[in-house]
Design a protein around this motif. Structure first.
Motif, PDB file in Angstrom:
ATOM      1  N   ASP A 278     -61.849   7.533 -50.511  1.00 42.41           N
ATOM      2  CA  ASP A 278     -62.350   6.159 -50.511  1.00 42.41           C
ATOM      3  C   ASP A 278     -61.180   5.204 -50.293  1.00 42.41           C
ATOM      4  N   SER A 279     -60.036   5.509 -50.932  1.00 42.89           N
ATOM      5  CA  SER A 279     -58.837   4.702 -50.737  1.00 42.89           C
ATOM      6  C   SER A 279     -57.602   5.490 -51.142  1.00 42.89           C
ATOM      7  N   LEU A 280     -56.488   5.171 -50.500  1.00 37.29           N
ATOM      8  CA  LEU A 280     -55.174   5.726 -50.827  1.00 37.29           C
ATOM      9  C   LEU A 280     -54.207   4.557 -50.944  1.00 37.29           C
ATOM     10  N   ASP A 281     -53.532   4.452 -52.065  1.00 37.56           N
ATOM     11  CA  ASP A 281     -52.473   3.460 -52.235  1.00 37.56           C
ATOM     12  C   ASP A 281     -51.177   4.227 -52.438  1.00 37.56           C
ATOM     13  N   VAL A 282     -50.265   4.069 -51.491  1.00 38.72           N
ATOM     14  CA  VAL A 282     -49.013   4.819 -51.509  1.00 38.72           C
ATOM     15  C   VAL A 282     -47.856   3.832 -51.557  1.00 38.72           C
ATOM     16  N   SER A 283     -46.964   4.018 -52.523  1.00 35.75           N
ATOM     17  CA  SER A 283     -45.757   3.200 -52.566  1.00 35.75           C
ATOM     18  C   SER A 283     -44.549   4.118 -52.527  1.00 35.75           C
ATOM     19  N   ALA A 284     -43.463   3.585 -51.991  1.00 37.01           N
ATOM     20  CA  ALA A 284     -42.206   4.318 -51.917  1.00 37.01           C
ATOM     21  C   ALA A 284     -41.106   3.397 -52.430  1.00 37.01           C
ATOM     22  N   GLU A 285     -40.331   3.883 -53.369  1.00 39.16           N
ATOM     23  CA  GLU A 285     -39.194   3.130 -53.893  1.00 39.16           C
ATOM     24  C   GLU A 285     -37.921   3.863 -53.488  1.00 39.16           C
TER      25      GLU A 285
ATOM     26  N   ILE B 162     -35.857   8.740 -53.504  1.00 40.24           N
ATOM     27  CA  ILE B 162     -37.078   8.078 -53.053  1.00 40.24           C
ATOM     28  C   ILE B 162     -38.190   8.539 -53.992  1.00 40.24           C
ATOM     29  N   ALA B 163     -38.806   7.578 -54.668  1.00 40.92           N
ATOM     30  CA  ALA B 163     -39.911   7.878 -55.576  1.00 40.92           C
ATOM     31  C   ALA B 163     -41.213   7.451 -54.904  1.00 40.92           C
ATOM     32  N   ILE B 164     -42.050   8.426 -54.619  1.00 39.18           N
ATOM     33  CA  ILE B 164     -43.346   8.183 -53.990  1.00 39.18           C
ATOM     34  C   ILE B 164     -44.420   8.186 -55.077  1.00 39.18           C
ATOM     35  N   THR B 165     -45.279   7.171 -55.054  1.00 41.91           N
ATOM     36  CA  THR B 165     -46.425   7.110 -55.956  1.00 41.91           C
ATOM     37  C   THR B 165     -47.683   7.008 -55.120  1.00 41.91           C
ATOM     38  N   VAL B 166     -48.639   7.876 -55.407  1.00 38.11           N
ATOM     39  CA  VAL B 166     -49.923   7.867 -54.708  1.00 38.11           C
ATOM     40  C   VAL B 166     -51.027   7.693 -55.748  1.00 38.11           C
TER      41      VAL B 166
ATOM     42  N   LEU C  45     -63.158  15.130 -56.460  1.00 37.33           N
ATOM     43  CA  LEU C  45     -62.081  16.059 -56.122  1.00 37.33           C
ATOM     44  C   LEU C  45     -61.365  16.518 -57.393  1.00 37.33           C
ATOM     45  N   ASP C  46     -61.140  17.809 -57.495  1.00 39.76           N
ATOM     46  CA  ASP C  46     -60.423  18.393 -58.623  1.00 39.76           C
ATOM     47  C   ASP C  46     -58.975  17.890 -58.618  1.00 39.76           C
ATOM     48  N   PRO C  47     -58.463  17.402 -59.757  1.00 40.53           N
ATOM     49  CA  PRO C  47     -57.093  16.881 -59.807  1.00 40.53           C
ATOM     50  C   PRO C  47     -56.019  17.890 -59.381  1.00 40.53           C
TER      51      PRO C  47
ATOM     52  N   ASP D 101     -45.423  11.323 -57.445  1.00 43.51           N
ATOM     53  CA  ASP D 101     -46.348  11.147 -58.555  1.00 43.51           C
ATOM     54  C   ASP D 101     -47.696  10.813 -57.923  1.00 43.51           C
ATOM     55  N   ALA D 102     -48.593  11.783 -57.888  1.00 38.30           N
ATOM     56  CA  ALA D 102     -49.887  11.622 -57.231  1.00 38.30           C
ATOM     57  C   ALA D 102     -51.005  11.704 -58.266  1.00 38.30           C
ATOM     58  N   GLN D 103     -51.820  10.669 -58.324  1.00 39.27           N
ATOM     59  CA  GLN D 103     -52.887  10.577 -59.316  1.00 39.27           C
ATOM     60  C   GLN D 103     -54.208  10.196 -58.669  1.00 39.27           C
TER      61      GLN D 103
END
Length: 144
Positions: free
Chosen positions: A76-83, A99-103, A110-112, A140-142
């Protein structure tokens, strides 16, 4: 596949100089850069690290969408940030130190554990991740 290009015009020395980055392929704009704003307060200017973060977050969002699609899943949506962090290099000068990726993804049903597996695959196969293999990249994908 096409190539993309950008140009930087620089005037002056490192500490007192300044430049302008132009996105030539897309003509999306020109962005001011300077070393003091790169290593301190951005003061409305971008930096190579921010440009890498933009490239990495957008590439990973597209790649994750493709990896999910290969499993018959549409988010439905993906929000991805990169530091992207710049720090001193023990060998001299500076280096990208991480590089810290957060999704955060909205994918009902969907099963976690399956999502974590697919997100890692997307990170590992992302063209920008591949280009930055000399830098530690965390994920870090949640599901939200």
């Amino acid at each position: 596949m096409p190539s993309r290009d950008a140009t930087t015009h620089w005037e002056g020395g490192l500490q007192n100089g300044k430049g302008t980055v132009s996105f030539d392929s897309s003509n999306a704009g020109q962005f001011d850069v300077s070393f003091p704003t790169r290593t301190g307060n951005p003061d409305g200017q971008t930096s190579p690290e921010e440009l890498i973060a933009a490239a990495h977050s957008s590439c990973l969002a597209m790649n994750l969408s493709g990896v999910l699609g290969g499993e018959g899943i549409t988010a439905d949506s993906l929000d991805v940030s990169a530091e992207v962090t710049l720090g001193p290099d023990p060998a001299g000068g500076f280096a990208l130190t991480g590089i810290a990726i957060t999704v955060n993804a909205k994918i009902p049903g969907l099963d976690p554990a399956k999502f974590a597996e697919l997100a890692k695959t997307a990170k590992d196969t992302c063209p920008v991740s591949k280009a930055l293999t000399g830098t530690t990249i965390t994920l870090d994908a949640q599901l939200v």
